[in-house]
Design a protein around this motif. Structure first.
Motif, PDB file in Angstrom:
ATOM      1  N   VAL A  10       0.861  -1.170   0.000  1.00  0.00           N
ATOM      2  CA  VAL A  10       0.000   0.000   0.000  1.00  0.00           C
ATOM      3  C   VAL A  10       0.903   1.228   0.000  1.00  0.00           C
ATOM      4  N   ILE A  12       1.324   4.860   1.479  1.00  0.00           N
ATOM      5  CA  ILE A  12       0.860   5.642   2.624  1.00  0.00           C
ATOM      6  C   ILE A  12       1.413   7.050   2.497  1.00  0.00           C
ATOM      7  N   LYS A 138      -2.292   2.375   7.307  1.00  0.00           N
ATOM      8  CA  LYS A 138      -2.380   3.610   6.524  1.00  0.00           C
ATOM      9  C   LYS A 138      -3.134   4.694   7.310  1.00  0.00           C
ATOM     10  N   GLU A 142      -1.368   8.136   8.614  1.00  0.00           N
ATOM     11  CA  GLU A 142      -1.800   9.372   7.966  1.00  0.00           C
ATOM     12  C   GLU A 142      -2.540  10.319   8.908  1.00  0.00           C
TER      13      GLU A 142
END
Length: 144
Positions: A10, A12, A138, A142
């Motif tokens: 993924v 991020i 994530k 974030e």
């Protein structure tokens, strides 16, 4: 010989060090675990380093405790741990531009007995867990 790895990635929107700091804090593992098996830290350091040992409360049908040891460590880039089993959980972080980071989580069972893990459905189950873990990590990275 086939390589026995289950990996997902993924991107991020956070610096690698921010993400690594979450991964290297064993008391935070239950916050991003998508498998539902990690319940909390039993013992271990505040921050993991190469060779560090940490114990976790787990559940897979029944509750149990497991002891892990960090076997790969490169600050801000890679961390992996294992327990008594031959497999490893590895996290690799790579810059992705504009302050973002590509994070890859891998269940590495190349050292495991051939066929046993597949017969038990472990790779497929762990793939589903990784697919739920990465979005959780994530969000944590974030949003702070």
């Amino acid at each position: 010989m086939a390589t026995h790895l289950v990996s997902r990635s993924v991107v991020i929107d956070a610096p690698a060090q921010t993400i690594f700091d979450i991964l290297a804090a064993p008391h935070r593992h239950s916050e991003f675990d998508g498998s539902g098996s990690v319940k909390g830290l039993v013992e271990g350091p505040e921050r993991l380093t190469r060779g560090a040992r940490f114990g976790m409360d787990m559940v897979l049908g029944l509750p149990y405790r497991i002891s892990n040891r960090v076997v790969e460590f490169e600050e801000g880039r890679r961390i992996a741990w294992r327990h008594a089993g031959p497999h490893r959980w590895r996290w690799e972080l790579a810059p992705f531009g504009d302050g973002a980071t590509r994070v890859t989580e891998t269940f590495d069972y190349t050292r495991a007995p051939r066929g046993v893990y597949q017969l038990l459905g472990i790779p497929a189950r762990n793939a589903r867990g990784i697919e739920r873990t990465l979005p959780r990590l994530k969000r944590l990275a974030e949003t702070g």
